[in-house]
Design a protein around this motif. Sequence first.
Motif, PDB file in Angstrom:
ATOM      1  N   ILE A 173      42.473 113.596  32.110  1.00  0.00           N
ATOM      2  CA  ILE A 173      42.016 112.210  31.940  1.00  0.00           C
ATOM      3  C   ILE A 173      41.120 111.835  33.120  1.00  0.00           C
ATOM      4  O   ILE A 173      41.497 112.026  34.278  1.00  0.00           O
ATOM      5  CB  ILE A 173      43.219 111.243  31.885  1.00  0.00           C
ATOM      6  CG1 ILE A 173      44.140 111.600  30.713  1.00  0.00           C
ATOM      7  CG2 ILE A 173      42.743 109.796  31.770  1.00  0.00           C
ATOM      8  CD1 ILE A 173      45.460 110.850  30.728  1.00  0.00           C
ATOM      9  N   CYS A 199      51.846 103.904  28.282  1.00  0.00           N
ATOM     10  CA  CYS A 199      52.407 105.183  28.746  1.00  0.00           C
ATOM     11  C   CYS A 199      53.928 105.098  28.804  1.00  0.00           C
ATOM     12  O   CYS A 199      54.487 104.396  29.643  1.00  0.00           O
ATOM     13  CB  CYS A 199      51.848 105.554  30.120  1.00  0.00           C
ATOM     14  SG  CYS A 199      52.558 107.100  30.716  1.00  0.00           S
ATOM     15  N   ILE A 222      51.569 106.166  34.685  1.00  0.00           N
ATOM     16  CA  ILE A 222      50.505 105.298  35.208  1.00  0.00           C
ATOM     17  C   ILE A 222      51.139 104.119  35.941  1.00  0.00           C
ATOM     18  O   ILE A 222      51.982 103.408  35.393  1.00  0.00           O
ATOM     19  CB  ILE A 222      49.597 104.767  34.073  1.00  0.00           C
ATOM     20  CG1 ILE A 222      49.079 105.933  33.213  1.00  0.00           C
ATOM     21  CG2 ILE A 222      48.423 103.987  34.658  1.00  0.00           C
ATOM     22  CD1 ILE A 222      48.123 105.537  32.111  1.00  0.00           C
ATOM     23  N   CYS A 240      52.338 113.271  34.050  1.00  0.00           N
ATOM     24  CA  CYS A 240      51.633 113.111  32.767  1.00  0.00           C
ATOM     25  C   CYS A 240      51.957 114.259  31.806  1.00  0.00           C
ATOM     26  O   CYS A 240      51.897 115.424  32.172  1.00  0.00           O
ATOM     27  CB  CYS A 240      50.124 113.051  33.012  1.00  0.00           C
ATOM     28  SG  CYS A 240      49.163 113.023  31.490  1.00  0.00           S
ATOM     29  N   LYS A 241      52.301 113.902  30.583  1.00  0.00           N
ATOM     30  CA  LYS A 241      52.707 114.905  29.581  1.00  0.00           C
ATOM     31  C   LYS A 241      51.540 115.354  28.712  1.00  0.00           C
ATOM     32  O   LYS A 241      51.724 116.120  27.780  1.00  0.00           O
ATOM     33  CB  LYS A 241      53.791 114.314  28.660  1.00  0.00           C
ATOM     34  CG  LYS A 241      55.033 113.841  29.388  1.00  0.00           C
ATOM     35  CD  LYS A 241      55.987 115.001  29.611  1.00  0.00           C
ATOM     36  CE  LYS A 241      57.285 114.558  30.235  1.00  0.00           C
ATOM     37  NZ  LYS A 241      57.372 114.788  31.671  1.00  0.00           N
ATOM     38  N   ARG A 242      50.363 114.820  28.955  1.00  0.00           N
ATOM     39  CA  ARG A 242      49.199 115.090  28.089  1.00  0.00           C
ATOM     40  C   ARG A 242      49.589 114.875  26.631  1.00  0.00           C
ATOM     41  O   ARG A 242      49.514 115.787  25.805  1.00  0.00           O
ATOM     42  CB  ARG A 242      48.683 116.515  28.294  1.00  0.00           C
ATOM     43  CG  ARG A 242      48.150 116.732  29.676  1.00  0.00           C
ATOM     44  CD  ARG A 242      47.332 117.996  29.794  1.00  0.00           C
ATOM     45  NE  ARG A 242      46.984 118.201  31.182  1.00  0.00           N
ATOM     46  CZ  ARG A 242      47.709 118.926  32.028  1.00  0.00           C
ATOM     47  NH1 ARG A 242      48.783 119.546  31.616  1.00  0.00           N
ATOM     48  NH2 ARG A 242      47.346 119.038  33.280  1.00  0.00           N
ATOM     49  N   CYS A 243      50.053 113.674  26.363  1.00  0.00           N
ATOM     50  CA  CYS A 243      50.519 113.333  25.012  1.00  0.00           C
ATOM     51  C   CYS A 243      49.456 113.709  23.986  1.00  0.00           C
ATOM     52  O   CYS A 243      48.255 113.587  24.253  1.00  0.00           O
ATOM     53  CB  CYS A 243      50.774 111.839  24.897  1.00  0.00           C
ATOM     54  SG  CYS A 243      51.857 111.200  26.165  1.00  0.00           S
ATOM     55  N   PRO A 267      47.907 107.959  24.061  1.00  0.00           N
ATOM     56  CA  PRO A 267      47.981 106.512  23.817  1.00  0.00           C
ATOM     57  C   PRO A 267      47.378 105.678  24.948  1.00  0.00           C
ATOM     58  O   PRO A 267      46.877 104.578  24.708  1.00  0.00           O
ATOM     59  CB  PRO A 267      49.488 106.238  23.689  1.00  0.00           C
ATOM     60  CG  PRO A 267      50.177 107.470  24.154  1.00  0.00           C
ATOM     61  CD  PRO A 267      49.234 108.605  24.002  1.00  0.00           C
TER      62      PRO A 267
HETATM   63  S1  SF4 Z   1      48.724 111.251  28.373  1.00  0.00           S
HETATM   64 FE1  SF4 Z   1      50.722 110.364  27.903  1.00  0.00          FE
HETATM   65  S2  SF4 Z   1      51.951 110.735  29.746  1.00  0.00           S
HETATM   66 FE2  SF4 Z   1      49.821 111.049  30.321  1.00  0.00          FE
HETATM   67  S3  SF4 Z   1      49.176 109.087  31.157  1.00  0.00           S
HETATM   68 FE3  SF4 Z   1      48.605 109.103  28.978  1.00  0.00          FE
HETATM   69  S4  SF4 Z   1      50.311 108.174  27.890  1.00  0.00           S
HETATM   70 FE4  SF4 Z   1      51.029 108.710  29.951  1.00  0.00          FE
END
Ligand code: SF4
Length: 300
Positions: free
Chosen positions: A47, A64, A69, A84-87, A91
């Motif tokens: 990101i 998050c 964050i 960060c889980k790299r969702c 979102p």
């Molecule tokens: S990718 Fe997921 S865990 Fe990482 S900052 Fe965004 S919402 Fe949070």
Amino acid sequence: MKGLIFNIQRYSIQDGPGIRTTVFMKGCPLKCIWCANPEGQKPVPEILYDKNKCNKCYQCVNACLHGAISIFQDGFIDINRRICKRCKKYPCIDACGEEALKLVGKFVTIEELMQEVEKDSLFYRNSNGGVTLSGGEPTKQFEFILEFFKRCKEKGIHTILDTCGYTSWGSLKKILEYIDLVLYDIKHIDSEKHKKFTGVSNEIILSNAKALLDNNIKTIFRIPIIPGYNDEKENIETIARFLKEIGGKEVNLLPYHRLGIKKYEKLGINYSLKIQSPTKRSLEEIKAIFKEKGLKCLII
Ligand code: SF4
Ligand code: SF4
């Protein structure tokens, strides 16, 4: 099979002959302290956070669910990249109405990438151009680039591999059949210093450079010129001697620039170099050293 890319640059005229499409592959075994593409180093999507666009609405903080964050004292946000889980659907990025958060790194199939590069086939034909794979380090995604280069050759597209050379000769050799030209980085001739500035020693790199020329692979050597790090006369002269000995013909000098600094900030990485671009005079002096050894030398 999918490859991870972080940019596609069309109409490029600096990455080999003619008009080219340069595809930047994400992930690199080196970590050069002067790297101009820090977003190409990690082999995962990341990101980017642009403070200048952020209006401090904190929608991303709420979105998050993993607490990655938080809000700094100055009101800007901080992304804890270790948490960060790299969702899957990011979102946080979706929640930002200001486009202050952006994903860098996209998985593509061979078909998708071929479709993209073939859009400019006419330009390649008219200009003797083609496709260049750069990075990051393309050979980190060996299976993908092997297949991609094969497909390019089936379509009659001129191919270039832009590489740091830090890979096994066995892998490199398999790709070479499908490559018309190699752009090959030499960053420092002294292995200790190479390791200090890039994170890895240079034995494999120098050995692969020699192997390329022993196998008659058309190769242009590219040397980033970083004032105070690798531009000392002794280093340049030793590189020139080495290239001459192994049968090198052509060298490109890539002067250091500070255009990538903003990207460090967006990735939350500290940028430690406090130097300026090399002067025209010093570049000309370096160029003269290569020419003296009988090598063609261009400042890019
Ligand atoms: S990718 Fe997921 S865990 Fe990482 S900052 Fe965004 S919402 Fe949070
Ligand atoms: S959602 Fe976007 S604009 Fe709002 S705080 Fe987060 S990054 Fe800034």
